[in-house]
Design an enzyme around this catalytic site. Structure first.
Site, PDB file in Angstrom:
ATOM      1  N   LYS A  73       0.865  -1.180   0.000  1.00 43.86           N
ATOM      2  CA  LYS A  73       0.000   0.000   0.000  1.00 43.86           C
ATOM      3  C   LYS A  73       0.899   1.226   0.000  1.00 43.86           C
ATOM      4  O   LYS A  73       1.629   1.471   0.950  1.00 43.86           O
ATOM      5  CB  LYS A  73      -0.890   0.009   1.251  1.00 43.86           C
ATOM      6  CG  LYS A  73      -1.921  -1.109   1.245  1.00 43.86           C
ATOM      7  CD  LYS A  73      -2.987  -0.916   2.300  1.00 43.86           C
ATOM      8  CE  LYS A  73      -3.972  -2.079   2.243  1.00 43.86           C
ATOM      9  NZ  LYS A  73      -4.983  -2.019   3.307  1.00 43.86           N
TER      10      LYS A  73
ATOM     11  N   ALA B  61       2.555  -6.039   3.419  1.00 46.80           N
ATOM     12  CA  ALA B  61       1.921  -6.993   4.334  1.00 46.80           C
ATOM     13  C   ALA B  61       2.078  -8.393   3.782  1.00 46.80           C
ATOM     14  O   ALA B  61       1.800  -8.638   2.606  1.00 46.80           O
ATOM     15  CB  ALA B  61       0.444  -6.661   4.488  1.00 46.80           C
ATOM     16  N   ALA B  62       2.532  -9.318   4.615  1.00 46.47           N
ATOM     17  CA  ALA B  62       2.713 -10.701   4.185  1.00 46.47           C
ATOM     18  C   ALA B  62       1.376 -11.304   3.782  1.00 46.47           C
ATOM     19  O   ALA B  62       0.359 -11.048   4.414  1.00 46.47           O
ATOM     20  CB  ALA B  62       3.324 -11.525   5.312  1.00 46.47           C
ATOM     21  N   PHE B  63       1.385 -12.057   2.721  1.00 46.53           N
ATOM     22  CA  PHE B  63       0.166 -12.751   2.293  1.00 46.53           C
ATOM     23  C   PHE B  63      -0.102 -13.944   3.197  1.00 46.53           C
ATOM     24  O   PHE B  63       0.823 -14.624   3.617  1.00 46.53           O
ATOM     25  CB  PHE B  63       0.361 -13.274   0.867  1.00 46.53           C
ATOM     26  CG  PHE B  63      -0.236 -12.395  -0.181  1.00 46.53           C
ATOM     27  CD1 PHE B  63      -0.261 -11.021  -0.026  1.00 46.53           C
ATOM     28  CD2 PHE B  63      -0.763 -12.946  -1.343  1.00 46.53           C
ATOM     29  CE1 PHE B  63      -0.810 -10.204  -1.004  1.00 46.53           C
ATOM     30  CE2 PHE B  63      -1.306 -12.137  -2.335  1.00 46.53           C
ATOM     31  CZ  PHE B  63      -1.330 -10.777  -2.157  1.00 46.53           C
TER      32      PHE B  63
ATOM     33  N   ASP C  38     -13.608   1.254  10.548  1.00 48.68           N
ATOM     34  CA  ASP C  38     -13.918   0.593   9.281  1.00 48.68           C
ATOM     35  C   ASP C  38     -13.849  -0.936   9.372  1.00 48.68           C
ATOM     36  O   ASP C  38     -13.438  -1.597   8.439  1.00 48.68           O
ATOM     37  CB  ASP C  38     -12.928   1.104   8.224  1.00 48.68           C
ATOM     38  CG  ASP C  38     -13.344   0.740   6.817  1.00 48.68           C
ATOM     39  OD1 ASP C  38     -14.557   0.676   6.567  1.00 48.68           O
ATOM     40  OD2 ASP C  38     -12.468   0.490   5.981  1.00 48.68           O
TER      41      ASP C  38
ATOM     42  N   GLU D 152     -12.120 -12.187   9.345  1.00 48.20           N
ATOM     43  CA  GLU D 152     -11.978 -13.498   8.707  1.00 48.20           C
ATOM     44  C   GLU D 152     -11.488 -14.566   9.675  1.00 48.20           C
ATOM     45  O   GLU D 152     -10.894 -14.249  10.700  1.00 48.20           O
ATOM     46  CB  GLU D 152     -10.995 -13.391   7.527  1.00 48.20           C
ATOM     47  CG  GLU D 152     -11.508 -12.507   6.410  1.00 48.20           C
ATOM     48  CD  GLU D 152     -10.630 -12.522   5.177  1.00 48.20           C
ATOM     49  OE1 GLU D 152     -10.073 -13.575   4.834  1.00 48.20           O
ATOM     50  OE2 GLU D 152     -10.509 -11.460   4.549  1.00 48.20           O
TER      51      GLU D 152
END
Ligand SMILES: *[C@@H]1O[C@H](CO)[C@@H](O)[C@H](O)[C@H]1NC(C)=O
Ligand SMILES: *[C@@H]1O[C@H](CO)[C@@H](O)[C@H](O)[C@H]1NC(C)=O
Length: 414
Positions: free
Chosen positions: A112, A216-218, A285, A290
């Site tokens: 990002k 950011a790590a996947f 937000d 998940e």
């Protein structure tokens, strides 16, 4: 006869692969990189078993170390801040531009880019859903999560990227490539494609060709580890005038407590942790969260997408705490941790500052944001103290430490 021919053909192929492996080990890294680029872009051999063998050969020792060190939290973000990218693609969907960076070892991370300075607060007339996502908020959220000992945010690190060398020259996405330009101030800019803010007016510009961002790590690929997305029961209405049910019904939590999966296990308490986490950083937000599907309902939750935190330091958004004040429930481990972080010698702002200093892009948060977290921590503890006074300690604080300690005989793991 034909079986014999088939076998010798396979032998020939195996020899070829061996020769290829040896040469790629011996040849220059540039060639190695070329081979990998070619392999990933070549549609013909994608998904073939040979691709798997060849790519395995192409890993240098260093890469394999990095790959296996993936679970090592200390090592992992560190490596992220220096490893070169193999390719760059735009992430589809989403309102703002995000890039998927693929590393030389095929590890991936979400980039990002910086959109505004650390000093800029969310404008007072902005709705929380139209605010920019902040790269420094993603980084700070990762550190905050670890200080709170939740460990529900995948590793994030800052990274200074050379836009020409590391984005424009390695992307195979023509749509992205075409949006690069040089600004009147002689800086390199690009804007990509997305549903908001992807135009010349909202271009991301470097200084002159370097841009900050968060990586950011996947999480594991969805094919390997399916995830389930849950609607946050205290989701906002995302409408300029409508109110959500929880905003008008003070007994809303009673309803939630009777609805699976909040009626059993630790899910409701996990939501309380998430509430505290979001209040500390001012994130309004959190519409969904998940979990990994494989673990069913009895599992931890994952806090992705924290880019809308740390938007305002001069304002504490008390409505974020509503789930906590409506439910009056908290894990004992969380309560103890918060009390510890309110002590002078373990002050939250001081721990955050120290932790954030390890990031390449330090300082990540300006001082007013750090101080706001101390102030908000006291507000959380005040809400909990009021709950305990009203309903009694044992009705509010759930002793997760005792139960887990007895079951496993070790320190609690969450
Ligand atoms: C970025 O990469 C370009 C192209 O490789 C190079 O010319 C430029 O000097 C680099 N910029 C910095 C600040 O290193
Ligand atoms: C998990 O939660 C869902 C509700 O969201 C429920 O429908 C399902 O039955 C639950 N599964 C189990 C095994 O309890």
């Amino acid at each position: 006869e034909s079986a014999g021919t088939g076998r010798s053909f396979i032998m020939l192929l195996l020899w070829l692969i061996l020769v290829l492996c040896v040469t790629t080990y011996l040849l220059a890294p540039e060639y190695n990189l070329f081979m990998r680029t070619w392999l990933t872009s070549s549609a013909i051999i994608k998904n073939s078993v040979f691709l798997a063998i060849i790519t395995h050969c192409l890993f240098t020792v260093d890469d394999v170390d990095a790959y296996e060190g993936k679970q090592n939290e200390v090592y992992f973000p560190d490596k992220f801040s220096v490893t070169l990218f193999l390719s760059v693609a735009m992430k589809s969907g989403g309102t703002q531009l995000k890039l998927i960076m693929t590393f030389q070892n095929y590890g991936q991370a979400l980039f990002k880019p910086m959109k505004q300075t650390r000093e800029q607060e969310t404008p007072p007339d902005f709705f929380y859903f139209s605010d920019f996502e902040r790269h420094n908020a993603e980084i700070a959220a990762y550190h905050l999560d670890r200080i709170l000992d939740f460990r529900r945010v995948p590793p994030v690190t800052g990274r200074l990227v050379n836009m020409t060398k590391e984005i424009r020259d390695v992307t195979r996405d023509k749509k992205l490539w075409r949006t690069f330009f040089i600004s009147p101030a002689n800086n390199i800019c690009f804007y990509g494609e997305c549903s908001y803010y992807c135009s010349t007016e909202h271009a991301l510009c470097g200084k002159p060709d370097q841009i900050e961002g968060s990586l950011a790590a996947f999480l594991p690929d969805l094919a390997l580890a399916k995830r389930r997305t849950w609607r946050n029961p205290w989701r906002r209405s995302y409408h300029k005038r409508k109110k959500a049910e929880w905003e008008v019904d003070p007994d809303y939590c009673e309803e939630v407590k009777q609805t699976p999966p909040y009626d059993s296990g630790t899910r409701l308490l996990d939501i309380m942790d998430m509430t505290i986490f979001d209040f500390l950083m001012g994130n309004m937000d959190r519409h969904h969260y998940e979990t990994f599907e494989k673990f069913g309902n009895e599992t931890f939750i994952i806090h992705l997408d924290n880019g809308r935190g740390f938007g305002k330091h001069s304002h504490d958004e008390l409505s974020i705490l509503v789930p906590l004040s409506q439910c009056c429930r908290v894990k004992r481990s969380t309560h103890l941790r918060l009390q510890l972080l309110a002590k002078e010698e373990f002050r939250l702002s001081a721990l955050m500052e120290e932790s954030l200093q390890t990031d390449t892009l330090s300082p990540i948060l300006i001082r007013p944001h750090l101080e706001a977290m101390d102030r908000r921590l006291h507000l959380v503890l005040q809400v909990l103290a009021d709950c305990i006074e009203k309903e009694g300690y044992s009705n509010v604080v759930e002793d997760d430490l005792l139960v887990e300690g007895l079951n496993t005989g070790t320190a609690p793991q969450r």
